[in-house]
Design a protein around this motif. Sequence first.
Motif, PDB file in Angstrom:
ATOM      1  N   LEU A 144       0.834  -1.200   0.000  1.00 45.80           N
ATOM      2  CA  LEU A 144       0.000   0.000   0.000  1.00 45.80           C
ATOM      3  C   LEU A 144       0.871   1.253   0.000  1.00 45.80           C
ATOM      4  N   LYS A 145       1.912   1.265   0.827  1.00 41.35           N
ATOM      5  CA  LYS A 145       2.792   2.434   0.918  1.00 41.35           C
ATOM      6  C   LYS A 145       3.447   2.724  -0.427  1.00 41.35           C
ATOM      7  N   VAL A 146       3.905   1.675  -1.113  1.00 47.16           N
ATOM      8  CA  VAL A 146       4.564   1.850  -2.406  1.00 47.16           C
ATOM      9  C   VAL A 146       3.580   2.403  -3.433  1.00 47.16           C
ATOM     10  N   ARG A 147       2.388   1.813  -3.484  1.00 45.29           N
ATOM     11  CA  ARG A 147       1.389   2.240  -4.473  1.00 45.29           C
ATOM     12  C   ARG A 147       0.898   3.662  -4.201  1.00 45.29           C
ATOM     13  N   VAL A 148       0.655   3.990  -2.954  1.00 37.93           N
ATOM     14  CA  VAL A 148       0.189   5.331  -2.608  1.00 37.93           C
ATOM     15  C   VAL A 148       1.275   6.360  -2.899  1.00 37.93           C
ATOM     16  N   SER A 149       2.536   5.991  -2.613  1.00 33.89           N
ATOM     17  CA  SER A 149       3.648   6.900  -2.885  1.00 33.89           C
ATOM     18  C   SER A 149       3.757   7.197  -4.378  1.00 33.89           C
ATOM     19  N   GLU A 150       3.597   6.176  -5.201  1.00 37.58           N
ATOM     20  CA  GLU A 150       3.661   6.366  -6.649  1.00 37.58           C
ATOM     21  C   GLU A 150       2.518   7.271  -7.119  1.00 37.58           C
ATOM     22  N   TYR A 151       1.332   7.028  -6.601  1.00 38.45           N
ATOM     23  CA  TYR A 151       0.174   7.838  -6.974  1.00 38.45           C
ATOM     24  C   TYR A 151       0.336   9.286  -6.504  1.00 38.45           C
ATOM     25  N   ASN A 152       0.796   9.465  -5.265  1.00 37.79           N
ATOM     26  CA  ASN A 152       0.968  10.815  -4.725  1.00 37.79           C
ATOM     27  C   ASN A 152       2.065  11.579  -5.449  1.00 37.79           C
ATOM     28  N   ILE A 154       2.728  11.415  -8.673  1.00 35.29           N
ATOM     29  CA  ILE A 154       2.096  11.970  -9.880  1.00 35.29           C
ATOM     30  C   ILE A 154       1.199  13.147  -9.515  1.00 35.29           C
ATOM     31  N   ARG A 155       0.443  13.004  -8.437  1.00 36.32           N
ATOM     32  CA  ARG A 155      -0.428  14.094  -7.990  1.00 36.32           C
ATOM     33  C   ARG A 155       0.381  15.348  -7.667  1.00 36.32           C
ATOM     34  N   SER A 156       1.537  15.173  -7.023  1.00 34.90           N
ATOM     35  CA  SER A 156       2.381  16.318  -6.663  1.00 34.90           C
ATOM     36  C   SER A 156       2.890  17.030  -7.906  1.00 34.90           C
ATOM     37  N   ALA A 160       1.929  20.835  -8.878  1.00 31.76           N
ATOM     38  CA  ALA A 160       2.955  21.848  -9.125  1.00 31.76           C
ATOM     39  C   ALA A 160       2.696  22.558 -10.450  1.00 31.76           C
ATOM     40  N   ILE A 161       2.334  21.777 -11.477  1.00 28.41           N
ATOM     41  CA  ILE A 161       2.034  22.372 -12.781  1.00 28.41           C
ATOM     42  C   ILE A 161       0.792  23.248 -12.700  1.00 28.41           C
ATOM     43  N   ASN A 162      -0.230  22.766 -11.988  1.00 26.76           N
ATOM     44  CA  ASN A 162      -1.470  23.541 -11.862  1.00 26.76           C
ATOM     45  C   ASN A 162      -1.244  24.849 -11.115  1.00 26.76           C
ATOM     46  N   VAL A 276      -1.830  13.594 -16.537  1.00 23.55           N
ATOM     47  CA  VAL A 276      -3.250  13.411 -16.233  1.00 23.55           C
ATOM     48  C   VAL A 276      -3.673  11.976 -16.505  1.00 23.55           C
ATOM     49  N   GLN A 277      -3.232  11.432 -17.639  1.00 23.10           N
ATOM     50  CA  GLN A 277      -3.559  10.040 -17.969  1.00 23.10           C
ATOM     51  C   GLN A 277      -2.927   9.077 -16.968  1.00 23.10           C
ATOM     52  N   ASP A 278      -1.665   9.351 -16.585  1.00 24.36           N
ATOM     53  CA  ASP A 278      -0.987   8.494 -15.600  1.00 24.36           C
ATOM     54  C   ASP A 278      -1.700   8.541 -14.256  1.00 24.36           C
ATOM     55  N   GLN A 279      -2.146   9.740 -13.871  1.00 21.68           N
ATOM     56  CA  GLN A 279      -2.846   9.869 -12.592  1.00 21.68           C
ATOM     57  C   GLN A 279      -4.145   9.064 -12.605  1.00 21.68           C
ATOM     58  N   GLU A 280      -4.911   9.163 -13.680  1.00 21.82           N
ATOM     59  CA  GLU A 280      -6.166   8.428 -13.765  1.00 21.82           C
ATOM     60  C   GLU A 280      -5.920   6.922 -13.767  1.00 21.82           C
ATOM     61  N   ARG A 281      -4.883   6.506 -14.481  1.00 24.17           N
ATOM     62  CA  ARG A 281      -4.557   5.074 -14.534  1.00 24.17           C
ATOM     63  C   ARG A 281      -4.147   4.565 -13.152  1.00 24.17           C
TER      64      ARG A 281
END
Length: 384
Positions: A144-152, A154-156, A160-162, A276-281
Amino acid sequence: MTRERKEAMASRYWAVSLPVPNSASQLWNQFQERISKHSFDTPLYRFNIPNLRIGTLDSLLSLSDDLAKSNNFVEGVTHKIRRQIEELERVSGIDTGALTVDGVPVDSYLTRFVWDEAKYPTMSPLKEIVDGIHSQVAKIEDDLKVRVSEYNNIRSQLNAINRKQTGSLAVRDLSNLVKPEDIVTSENLTTLLAIVSKYSQKDWLSSYETLINYVVPRSSKKLYEDNEYALYTVTLFSRVADNFRTSAREKGFQIRDFEYSPETHENRKQELDKLVQDQERLRASLLQWCYTSYGEVFSSWMHFCAVRLFAESILRYGLPPSFLACVLAPSVKSEKKVRSILEGLTDSTNSAYWKTEDEVGAGMAGLAGDADAHPYVSFTINVA
């Protein structure tokens, strides 16, 4: 958790066991009758625990020391995954309704619990079962930690871009605000971008031509305005650009470095689209993984609770095993009534003993995991 999901299941259950003086069926009938008569709003279910391998008393005592701590860990991971599901569903704008375990709602799995013999052989030592559950849940938590870190991550990057695209003109990306026709670039001329305070625009328009020599008259044009600043162009001779920056800064105007490049603009757009596509995936993948893992961890937790209830009952009531295990969900207003019913079903001598021997009572209450001493085994299962 959505209102519908909260209504679909109780958030707090009691796991209890009562010593059986004669017949488990007779005791169960008495329990049902008294609950129905005095606390009819309290759902009551049998908690079917198989005959587990007891081992020695020393091994059971040693195991009991770690049961509450291990329970807190497994319960904590269960709630962590559930909270992650709620966050992902909220961000995604979806609601799948009640969470499930092995294809059935969580409350149904708990109240109709069936031991998984294939996964946890009853002939295995209790410590082996507990250690196996702990290891399995720890592995899921690490995943869970690894997956959430990867997702977060991309979100970060997207955040930053937004921020650069929606923040103040003093810091945001200007490429979306400037068009090719706004920029004059020649052998001798260049166009600069000035960030002017919203309340200093008149000052800018009256002074920019005279900040230095060789500024093109009436060349300043406003491109955009936000709550704090306005974005202006100014065209001048390239050789005096540095001097203009200095003079503008002295007057409180900021000159932003900017070079218009269609290729750079397109690359940034493609990068944003990919993020955006990576985040949704990753969000969809993480959410699906959480659904599956929640079921696995919750199932492990209920098996752990069964082991805990079994071990504490043996330590409390002795051998051979003779106790009635139940799960009930009393409302807050019914708790005192239910406690009274439970005490009434417990041997009166034993009940009096537990009420008067504070020191011993507190010690055994620690085994049960509750703050108060009871003449029966009792601990809470916080589902939500």
